[in-house]
Design a protein around this motif. Sequence first.
Motif, short mmCIF file in Angstrom:
data_model
loop_
_atom_site.label_atom_id
_atom_site.label_comp_id
_atom_site.label_asym_id
_atom_site.label_seq_id
_atom_site.Cartn_x
_atom_site.Cartn_y
_atom_site.Cartn_z
N ASP A 1 0.80 -1.23 0.00
CA ASP A 1 0.00 0.00 0.00
C ASP A 1 0.83 1.28 0.00
OD1 ASP A 1 -2.49 -1.24 -0.18
OD2 ASP A 1 -2.65 -1.49 1.98
N ALA A 2 2.05 1.23 -0.52
CA ALA A 2 2.90 2.43 -0.58
C ALA A 2 2.29 3.50 -1.46
CB ALA A 2 4.29 2.07 -1.07
N ASP A 3 1.58 3.12 -2.50
CA ASP A 3 0.95 4.10 -3.40
C ASP A 3 -0.14 4.90 -2.70
OD1 ASP A 3 2.58 3.45 -5.52
OD2 ASP A 3 1.17 2.03 -6.39
N PHE A 4 -0.61 4.41 -1.56
CA PHE A 4 -1.64 5.11 -0.79
C PHE A 4 -1.04 5.89 0.37
CE2 PHE A 4 -3.85 1.37 -2.61
CZ PHE A 4 -4.71 2.06 -3.44
N GLY A 5 0.30 5.95 0.43
CA GLY A 5 0.98 6.73 1.46
C GLY A 5 1.26 5.98 2.76
N TYR A 6 1.00 4.68 2.78
CA TYR A 6 1.25 3.89 3.98
C TYR A 6 2.71 3.42 4.02
CZ TYR A 6 -3.81 3.75 4.39
OH TYR A 6 -5.14 4.10 4.49
N ASP A 7 3.21 3.20 5.21
CA ASP A 7 4.59 2.73 5.38
C ASP A 7 4.56 1.38 6.12
OD1 ASP A 7 7.33 2.68 5.27
OD2 ASP A 7 7.59 3.90 7.07
N TYR A 8 3.87 0.41 5.53
CA TYR A 8 3.79 -0.91 6.12
C TYR A 8 5.08 -1.69 5.86
CZ TYR A 8 -1.27 -0.10 6.40
OH TYR A 8 -2.51 0.41 6.69
N PRO A 9 5.46 -2.57 6.78
CA PRO A 9 6.66 -3.38 6.53
C PRO A 9 6.44 -4.37 5.39
CG PRO A 9 5.55 -4.11 8.53
CD PRO A 9 4.83 -2.88 8.05
N SER A 10 7.52 -4.74 4.77
CA SER A 10 7.47 -5.71 3.68
C SER A 10 6.97 -7.06 4.19
CB SER A 10 8.88 -5.89 3.09
OG SER A 10 8.89 -6.92 2.14
N VAL A 11 6.26 -7.77 3.35
CA VAL A 11 5.82 -9.12 3.72
C VAL A 11 6.82 -10.17 3.21
CG1 VAL A 11 3.38 -8.51 3.83
CG2 VAL A 11 4.34 -9.34 1.68
N LEU A 12 7.89 -9.69 2.58
CA LEU A 12 8.95 -10.59 2.11
C LEU A 12 10.03 -10.71 3.17
CD1 LEU A 12 9.36 -9.25 -1.54
CD2 LEU A 12 8.05 -11.24 -0.78
N HIS A 13 10.62 -11.87 3.25
CA HIS A 13 11.73 -12.11 4.18
C HIS A 13 12.94 -12.52 3.34
CE1 HIS A 13 13.96 -13.48 7.66
NE2 HIS A 13 14.19 -14.61 7.01
N TRP A 14 14.03 -11.77 3.48
CA TRP A 14 15.23 -12.03 2.69
C TRP A 14 16.26 -12.75 3.53
CZ3 TRP A 14 14.48 -10.87 -2.23
CH2 TRP A 14 13.54 -9.88 -2.55
N LYS A 15 16.90 -13.75 2.96
CA LYS A 15 18.01 -14.40 3.63
C LYS A 15 19.04 -14.82 2.60
CE LYS A 15 16.09 -19.07 3.88
NZ LYS A 15 15.74 -20.16 4.77
N LEU A 16 20.30 -14.73 3.01
CA LEU A 16 21.40 -15.07 2.12
C LEU A 16 21.69 -16.56 2.23
CD1 LEU A 16 23.73 -14.29 0.22
CD2 LEU A 16 25.10 -13.83 2.26
N GLU A 17 21.68 -17.23 1.11
CA GLU A 17 22.05 -18.64 1.05
C GLU A 17 23.24 -18.74 0.11
OE1 GLU A 17 18.51 -20.74 -0.10
OE2 GLU A 17 17.66 -20.58 1.91
N GLN A 18 24.43 -18.85 0.66
CA GLN A 18 25.66 -18.81 -0.12
C GLN A 18 25.67 -19.83 -1.26
OE1 GLN A 18 27.72 -16.58 -0.30
NE2 GLN A 18 28.23 -15.69 1.66
N HIS A 19 25.07 -20.99 -1.06
CA HIS A 19 25.10 -22.02 -2.10
C HIS A 19 24.24 -21.64 -3.32
CE1 HIS A 19 21.75 -23.11 0.56
NE2 HIS A 19 21.21 -23.72 -0.49
N HIS A 20 23.38 -20.61 -3.19
CA HIS A 20 22.59 -20.13 -4.31
C HIS A 20 23.13 -18.82 -4.90
CE1 HIS A 20 19.09 -22.61 -2.63
NE2 HIS A 20 19.47 -23.17 -3.76
N TYR A 21 24.24 -18.34 -4.36
CA TYR A 21 24.80 -17.06 -4.81
C TYR A 21 25.21 -17.12 -6.28
CZ TYR A 21 28.01 -13.14 -5.21
OH TYR A 21 28.66 -12.01 -5.61
N ILE A 22 24.83 -16.08 -7.02
CA ILE A 22 25.21 -15.96 -8.43
C ILE A 22 25.96 -14.63 -8.57
CG2 ILE A 22 24.40 -15.73 -10.80
CD1 ILE A 22 21.88 -17.27 -9.93
N PRO A 23 27.26 -14.68 -8.88
CA PRO A 23 27.99 -13.43 -9.08
C PRO A 23 27.33 -12.61 -10.19
CG PRO A 23 29.49 -15.31 -9.06
CD PRO A 23 28.09 -15.86 -9.10
N HIS A 24 27.19 -11.31 -9.98
CA HIS A 24 26.54 -10.47 -10.97
C HIS A 24 27.05 -9.04 -10.89
CE1 HIS A 24 24.15 -9.88 -7.36
NE2 HIS A 24 23.81 -8.71 -7.84
N LEU A 25 26.74 -8.26 -11.89
CA LEU A 25 27.13 -6.87 -11.98
C LEU A 25 25.96 -6.10 -12.57
CD1 LEU A 25 29.47 -4.77 -11.89
CD2 LEU A 25 30.00 -5.45 -14.22
#
Length: 64
Positions: A28-52
Amino acid sequence: DLEYLSEGLEGRSSNPVAVLFDTLLHPDADFGYDYPSVLHWKLEQHHYIPHLVLGKGPPGGAWH
């Protein structure tokens, strides 16, 4: 099924994947709300893909 998951969502893009991702990342950011993300990020080194990321300016949007 991205069409089903993005059904009823509105955003500034015609790409349903982008609208779904924005909705999950900034609910709901387009409506001016500042709700927390519902996504959870975590680093899994075995899935890391070098990129630029190339461009004229710093990465924006979800890259932050």
